[in-house]
Write an enzyme that holds these catalytic residues in place. Structure first.
Site, PDB file in Angstrom:
ATOM      1  N   LYS A  13      45.708  42.121  40.679  1.00  0.00           N
ATOM      2  CA  LYS A  13      46.742  42.628  42.021  1.00  0.00           C
ATOM      3  C   LYS A  13      47.566  40.815  42.163  1.00  0.00           C
ATOM      4  O   LYS A  13      46.378  40.064  42.033  1.00  0.00           O
ATOM      5  CB  LYS A  13      46.188  43.396  42.946  1.00  0.00           C
ATOM      6  CG  LYS A  13      44.872  42.989  43.066  1.00  0.00           C
ATOM      7  CD  LYS A  13      44.439  42.077  44.603  1.00  0.00           C
ATOM      8  CE  LYS A  13      43.559  41.560  44.918  1.00  0.00           C
ATOM      9  NZ  LYS A  13      43.471  39.753  45.685  1.00  0.00           N
ATOM     10  N   ASP A 149      39.133  46.567  47.037  1.00  0.00           N
ATOM     11  CA  ASP A 149      40.101  46.487  45.985  1.00  0.00           C
ATOM     12  C   ASP A 149      39.753  47.910  45.361  1.00  0.00           C
ATOM     13  O   ASP A 149      41.193  47.189  44.789  1.00  0.00           O
ATOM     14  CB  ASP A 149      40.121  45.633  46.251  1.00  0.00           C
ATOM     15  CG  ASP A 149      40.438  44.339  46.998  1.00  0.00           C
ATOM     16  OD1 ASP A 149      40.933  44.267  47.747  1.00  0.00           O
ATOM     17  OD2 ASP A 149      40.457  42.326  45.919  1.00  0.00           O
TER      18      ASP A 149
HETATM   19  P1  ATP Z   1      38.779  39.743  44.923  1.00  0.00           P
HETATM   20  O1  ATP Z   1      40.466  38.690  44.916  1.00  0.00           O
HETATM   21  O2  ATP Z   1      38.682  41.114  45.354  1.00  0.00           O
HETATM   22  O3  ATP Z   1      38.269  38.575  46.434  1.00  0.00           O
HETATM   23  P2  ATP Z   1      38.438  37.841  43.326  1.00  0.00           P
HETATM   24  O4  ATP Z   1      39.052  37.990  42.135  1.00  0.00           O
HETATM   25  O5  ATP Z   1      38.791  36.278  43.839  1.00  0.00           O
HETATM   26  O6  ATP Z   1      37.984  39.016  43.692  1.00  0.00           O
HETATM   27  P3  ATP Z   1      36.225  38.454  41.190  1.00  0.00           P
HETATM   28  O7  ATP Z   1      36.457  37.765  40.010  1.00  0.00           O
HETATM   29  O8  ATP Z   1      36.379  39.767  40.999  1.00  0.00           O
HETATM   30  O9  ATP Z   1      36.975  37.914  42.195  1.00  0.00           O
HETATM   31  O10 ATP Z   1      34.751  38.208  40.896  1.00  0.00           O
HETATM   32  C1  ATP Z   1      33.591  37.404  42.495  1.00  0.00           C
HETATM   33  C2  ATP Z   1      32.557  37.779  41.828  1.00  0.00           C
HETATM   34  O11 ATP Z   1      32.154  38.882  41.559  1.00  0.00           O
HETATM   35  C3  ATP Z   1      32.699  37.049  41.105  1.00  0.00           C
HETATM   36  O12 ATP Z   1      32.304  35.616  40.351  1.00  0.00           O
HETATM   37  C4  ATP Z   1      31.179  38.076  40.305  1.00  0.00           C
HETATM   38  O13 ATP Z   1      30.317  37.284  40.584  1.00  0.00           O
HETATM   39  C5  ATP Z   1      31.215  39.269  40.682  1.00  0.00           C
HETATM   40  N1  ATP Z   1      31.007  40.125  39.725  1.00  0.00           N
HETATM   41  C6  ATP Z   1      30.261  41.397  39.802  1.00  0.00           C
HETATM   42  N2  ATP Z   1      31.087  42.222  38.427  1.00  0.00           N
HETATM   43  C7  ATP Z   1      32.129  41.624  38.396  1.00  0.00           C
HETATM   44  C8  ATP Z   1      32.718  42.046  37.103  1.00  0.00           C
HETATM   45  N3  ATP Z   1      32.934  42.883  36.177  1.00  0.00           N
HETATM   46  N4  ATP Z   1      34.115  40.898  36.920  1.00  0.00           N
HETATM   47  C9  ATP Z   1      34.438  39.615  37.733  1.00  0.00           C
HETATM   48  N5  ATP Z   1      33.224  39.436  38.772  1.00  0.00           N
HETATM   49  C10 ATP Z   1      32.363  40.172  38.793  1.00  0.00           C
END
Ligand code: ATP
Length: 311
Positions: A13, A149
């Site tokens: 997203k 989310d």
């Molecule tokens: P958001 O935009 O929802 O805040 P994001 O895109 O910044 O999230 P994600 O890629 O969702 O960040 O990852 C955040 C943290 O979640 C990662 O650093 C990791 O430690 C943890 N995590 C747990 N499960 C997963 C997964 N399946 N894929 C990615 N990260 C994961």
């Protein structure tokens, strides 16, 4: 027939509007969060086999760095599988394989996407195909328990999220919008970016009011007006993300110079999103942005696309 392996594709997203209200007593902020699902996607395969386990790899052709993703019970897909098993009263017997194209800790909700995909895959694997116990509403409820989310990753399209972002209403959109996502090396922690947002507001003596949905944004979406959409993009977390990662200023400015219709930090960053006028324009922008210092990859994509879908 009972499935033995299920693969679900799930989109990333971008927040078209992320307005952050005051800090609530429960530690969350009231948000207006306009989510838009884009064609950058992870795939989660669940194979009915043995004890619950997870593997994580970059999708073919993707340069996503997956080393920060946990491969134990902290993985959001594993937590989703456990919730489904608990709700159905079955053993959580599955091998989960995650193929990531969504940047990790990039502000594009990749972990939440994987959780949504695992909910759908495990429900298909373990629920009774003749008279399923878990319907769409149940999966949305389980998703909300996993993270704000996650429900949107199930829903897809474009939607307005209120509360912590989890109370969703689909938004009317027309046509397809073309994007470029410039990823950066290393992630930004979402809680750290919210904390920096609070700190900057306190330091500036600023008191946030309860946010409203942008009428300009809704009109641009409903009429398929890419120029209007570019002008209406807004992210209250952007100043905090730029404070924590100043090099993003250069990336955003370069996109504007290259004729992007709009640009913003995606969610809590550090991925930057650029709106293009057409698929061709997005390809050109991606080629130019990909050469910049500080940009790991520049990926063209389009939206809106559907949420978690069995393929
Ligand atoms: P958001 O935009 O929802 O805040 P994001 O895109 O910044 O999230 P994600 O890629 O969702 O960040 O990852 C955040 C943290 O979640 C990662 O650093 C990791 O430690 C943890 N995590 C747990 N499960 C997963 C997964 N399946 N894929 C990615 N990260 C994961």
């Amino acid at each position: 027939m009972t499935a033995t392996a299920v693969t679900v594709r799930v989109p990333a997203k971008v927040n078209l509007q992320l307005s952050v209200g005051p800090l609530r007593d429960d530690g969350y902020h009231d948000l207006v969060n306009v989510f838009h699902a884009v064609s950058l996607a992870d795939e989660v395969t669940a194979v009915a086999d043995g004890r619950l386990a997870v593997t994580v790899e970059a999708a073919p052709g993707s340069a996503v760095a997956v080393d920060g993703v946990p491969v134990d019970g902290d993985n959001l897909a594993v937590r989703a599988a456990l919730l489904v098993a608990e709700r159905l009263g079955v053993e959580p017997s599955a091998r989960l394989r995650i193929r990531k194209a969504i940047p990790v800790a990039g502000g594009m909700a990749g972990g939440s996407a994987d959780a949504a995909a695992a909910l759908v895959a495990c429900a298909r694997l373990w629920d009774d195909p003749e008279s399923p116990l878990l319907g769409r509403e149940d999966l949305l409820e389980l998703g909300a328990a996993l993270g704000s989310d996650v429900p949107f990753a199930l829903l897809g399209g474009t939607a307005v999220g209120l509360g912590r972002g989890e109370r969703l209403t689909p938004a009317l959109t027309r046509g397809t919008f073309h994007w470029v996502f410039a990823t950066a090396g290393g992630g930004l922690s979402t809680p750290a970016v919210y904390a920096e947002c609070d700190r900057l507001r306190d330091a500036g003596g600023e008191r946030a009011g309860l946010p409203d949905v942008s009428a300009e944004l809704m009109t641009a979406l409903a009429t398929g007006d890419a120029k209007g959409l570019g002008a209406a993009l807004a992210n209250d977390l952007q100043p905090a993300a730029l404070e924590l990662r100043p090099s993003l200023r250069r990336t955003l400015a370069a996109g504007q110079d290259l004729g992007a219709l709009g640009s913003l930090v995606s969610g809590s960053g550090p991925t930057c999103a650029f709106l293009a006028g057409s698929a061709g324009h997005a390809a050109e922008l991606a080629a130019a942005l990909g050469d910049l210092d500080g940009v790991r990859e520049a990926l063209p994509a389009h939206g809106p696309v559907p949420g978690a879908t069995i393929i």
